[in-house]
Design a protein around this motif. Structure first.
Motif, mmCIF file in Angstrom:
data_model
loop_
_atom_site.group_PDB
_atom_site.id
_atom_site.type_symbol
_atom_site.label_atom_id
_atom_site.label_comp_id
_atom_site.label_asym_id
_atom_site.label_seq_id
_atom_site.Cartn_x
_atom_site.Cartn_y
_atom_site.Cartn_z
ATOM 1 N N LEU A 1 -7.432 0.320 -3.174
ATOM 2 C CA LEU A 1 -8.407 -0.721 -2.813
ATOM 3 C C LEU A 1 -7.955 -2.082 -3.331
ATOM 4 C CD1 LEU A 1 -11.159 -1.665 -1.728
ATOM 5 C CD2 LEU A 1 -12.140 -1.047 -3.958
ATOM 6 N N PHE A 2 -7.611 -2.158 -4.597
ATOM 7 C CA PHE A 2 -7.206 -3.434 -5.193
ATOM 8 C C PHE A 2 -5.901 -3.950 -4.574
ATOM 9 C CE2 PHE A 2 -9.672 -4.203 -9.296
ATOM 10 C CZ PHE A 2 -10.749 -3.421 -8.899
ATOM 11 N N ILE B 1 0.842 -1.203 0.000
ATOM 12 C CA ILE B 1 0.000 0.000 0.000
ATOM 13 C C ILE B 1 0.874 1.249 0.000
ATOM 14 C CG2 ILE B 1 -1.801 1.256 1.254
ATOM 15 C CD1 ILE B 1 -2.652 -1.448 2.478
ATOM 16 N N ALA B 2 1.916 1.225 0.839
ATOM 17 C CA ALA B 2 2.831 2.367 0.917
ATOM 18 C C ALA B 2 3.534 2.585 -0.426
ATOM 19 C CB ALA B 2 3.861 2.142 2.026
ATOM 20 N N ILE B 3 3.974 1.496 -1.052
ATOM 21 C CA ILE B 3 4.659 1.598 -2.343
ATOM 22 C C ILE B 3 3.755 2.243 -3.386
ATOM 23 C CG2 ILE B 3 5.486 0.236 -4.313
ATOM 24 C CD1 ILE B 3 6.759 -1.691 -2.318
ATOM 25 N N MET B 4 2.509 1.774 -3.473
ATOM 26 C CA MET B 4 1.595 2.312 -4.491
ATOM 27 C C MET B 4 1.186 3.754 -4.192
ATOM 28 S SD MET B 4 1.614 0.137 -6.762
ATOM 29 C CE MET B 4 0.618 1.211 -7.805
ATOM 30 N N PRO C 1 -3.154 -6.640 -9.520
ATOM 31 C CA PRO C 1 -4.354 -5.929 -9.060
ATOM 32 C C PRO C 1 -4.137 -4.421 -8.928
ATOM 33 C CG PRO C 1 -4.070 -7.939 -7.802
ATOM 34 C CD PRO C 1 -2.835 -7.778 -8.631
ATOM 35 N N ALA C 2 -2.942 -4.015 -8.490
ATOM 36 C CA ALA C 2 -2.652 -2.583 -8.358
ATOM 37 C C ALA C 2 -2.715 -1.894 -9.721
ATOM 38 C CB ALA C 2 -1.276 -2.379 -7.724
ATOM 39 N N ILE C 3 -2.106 -2.519 -10.717
ATOM 40 C CA ILE C 3 -2.133 -1.967 -12.079
ATOM 41 C C ILE C 3 -3.561 -1.951 -12.626
ATOM 42 C CG2 ILE C 3 -1.376 -2.355 -14.460
ATOM 43 C CD1 ILE C 3 1.201 -3.582 -13.277
ATOM 44 N N LEU C 4 -4.306 -3.029 -12.366
ATOM 45 C CA LEU C 4 -5.701 -3.112 -12.808
ATOM 46 C C LEU C 4 -6.530 -2.017 -12.161
ATOM 47 C CD1 LEU C 4 -7.944 -4.628 -14.337
ATOM 48 C CD2 LEU C 4 -8.204 -6.113 -12.335
#
Length: 446
Positions: A379-380, A353-356, A419-422
């Motif tokens: 969220l993802f 989460i921190a990275i994104m 999921p982060a990219i999506l």
């Protein structure tokens, strides 16, 4: 004044380096290299991404966003409140600070206590009492942090580590060992995940406020110049981290070739120090561990105290320093094993989460800072990382674990990336569609 003098920029850069560089940073590179052997530099490339790149970007992101709370608010105010408190608690009094106080004792003092002379429990209590008393004294005047850390503690630490490295060149241990375990199959990914353990990407979200205050204390008041000087300090500190990590990795790789595998990085360094310096090397190692942990501990207590003061103005900064110092000392006496058993699942939940959040902050202008993009991405990311962390902690949500296990890179601990990219793509698409229809309605006169 718009820019720091070269002297002050150097001091603040050294201060930032010392805030990042705790005992964990000291033991993970040599332990990684000992296991990676001939694949050391491939693994270290991954390690540099999460242990240097993202921490530096984190400091810059927080400076550009006006603080962690302001950055997290781009996702959602409720998320901002929960995430910010969770970050400060985990990196601070509940995990990071007690670990910083317990680690040097467990790794560099406890193994060498004279048998029967004093119990480990009493020795730990005495050590942590002295350690946190010193940290408390340094934290009481945050305006003097730059001088105390930049002029004294950090140069001492860098000198000690450099002496060890130079001594290893004059008295070499030998060649690198053979790669083992996951370093044989995917050294880059394993190194990337090992970087989580330093906790520096999370810490960077806290230290941003400390660096901003330090820069302002040197006369730079305008916000854009505070940001630009934060970027310079971050890049210099990052360069220093890469140099020191490379030294430690070389020591670890040659130690693995000569002595074989050990249980942790402290044992790896103990083997190196004993080989080069004999028994006095153990004392030198204890000094390095203590200084490294003390600088990180001071940074964490300072940043957490500054933050908690904003939550409750009735409790002063100095009162929070006192509260955090005492509570962290108590928790440090639980012992390192218990602290570390909690740290891995917590880090695996928070780190992605921190990275994104940092990635989104650094690319903010590309998508117009849309809160929708922030919301969907986080969220993802969080759903996968939290379920994975719960599974590691023994709390398995079987149907979700089974579903997520089919994600690319999931078995390697990176199942959250797709999921982060999506989530980001969905957020950007939603923003584009909404703006398109809004513009169409305005054009058609609705």
């Amino acid at each position: 004044m718009n820019n720091l003098s070269k002297k002050n920029l150097g001091l603040i850069s050294l201060m930032l380096f010392s805030l990042f560089f705790g005992a964990g940073n000291l033991i993970f590179p040599p332990f990684l290299a000992q296991s990676a052997g001939s694949a050391t530099w491939v693994a270290m490339a991954g390690f540099f991404i999460t242990a240097v790149g993202f921490p530096v970007l984190g400091v810059i992101a927080v400076a550009k966003s006006g603080g962690l709370k302001a950055l997290a608010n781009r996702v959602n105010p409720i998320f901002a409140s929960i995430f910010t408190v969770l970050i400060y608690l985990s990196i601070g009094p509940c995990l990071g600070i007690p670990r910083a106080g317990s680690l040097p004792f467990e790794m560099a003092v406890a193994p060498f206590l004279p048998e029967g002379m004093i119990s480990v429990t009493l020795a730990r209590l005495i050590y942590t009492l002295i350690f946190f008393s010193l940290a408390y004294w340094i934290c009481l005047t945050p305006s003097k942090l730059v001088d105390r850390m930049g002029k004294f503690l950090t140069p001492t630490l860098l000198t000690l580590i450099s002496c060890v490295f130079l001594a290893s060149v004059l008295k070499p241990l030998g060649g690198y060992g053979v790669a083992s375990g996951e370093y044989v199959i995917s050294p880059l990914v394993k190194g990337f995940l090992d970087g989580y353990l330093t906790m520096d990407t999370i810490a960077a979200l806290n230290f941003g406020i400390v660096i901003s205050l330090a820069i302002k204390s040197k006369g730079v008041k305008e916000e854009k110049y505070v940001v630009s000087n934060s970027i310079k300090a971050g890049l210099i500190a990052g360069g220093l981290l890469i140099i020191i990590y490379s030294m430690l990795a070389h020591l670890g790789a040659t130690s693995g070739g000569k002595f074989g595998a050990t249980e942790n990085g402290a044992q790896t360094l103990t083997n190196v120090m004993t080989y080069i310096f004999g028994q006095p090397g153990v004392i030198l190692l204890a000094a390095i561990f203590t200084v490294a942990c003390l600088t990180t501990c001071v940074g964490l207590i300072t940043s957490c105290s500054e933050y908690f003061r904003t939550l409750n103005s009735k409790v002063s900064y100095k009162a929070w320093v006192r509260i955090l110092s005492v509570s962290s000392m108590v928790l440090a006496n639980m012992g390192l094993t218990k602290i570390l058993s909690v740290s891995v699942p917590v880090l695996n939940a928070i780190y992605p989460i921190a990275i994104m959040l940092i990635v989104l902050a650094m690319t903010n202008n590309l998508f117009g800072g849309s809160s929708v993009v922030y919301s969907f991405t986080i969220l993802f990311t969080s759903v996968v990382s939290i379920v994975d962390a719960l599974n590691q902690a023994g709390i398995s949500i079987s149907f979700m674990v089974n579903a997520f296990s089919k994600l690319p890179l999931y078995s390697q601990g990176l199942g959250w990336i797709v999921p982060a990219i999506l989530g980001a793509c969905i957020g950007i698409s939603y923003k584009f569609i909404k703006e398109h229809f809004t513009k169409k309605l305005v054009t058609e006169g609705f």
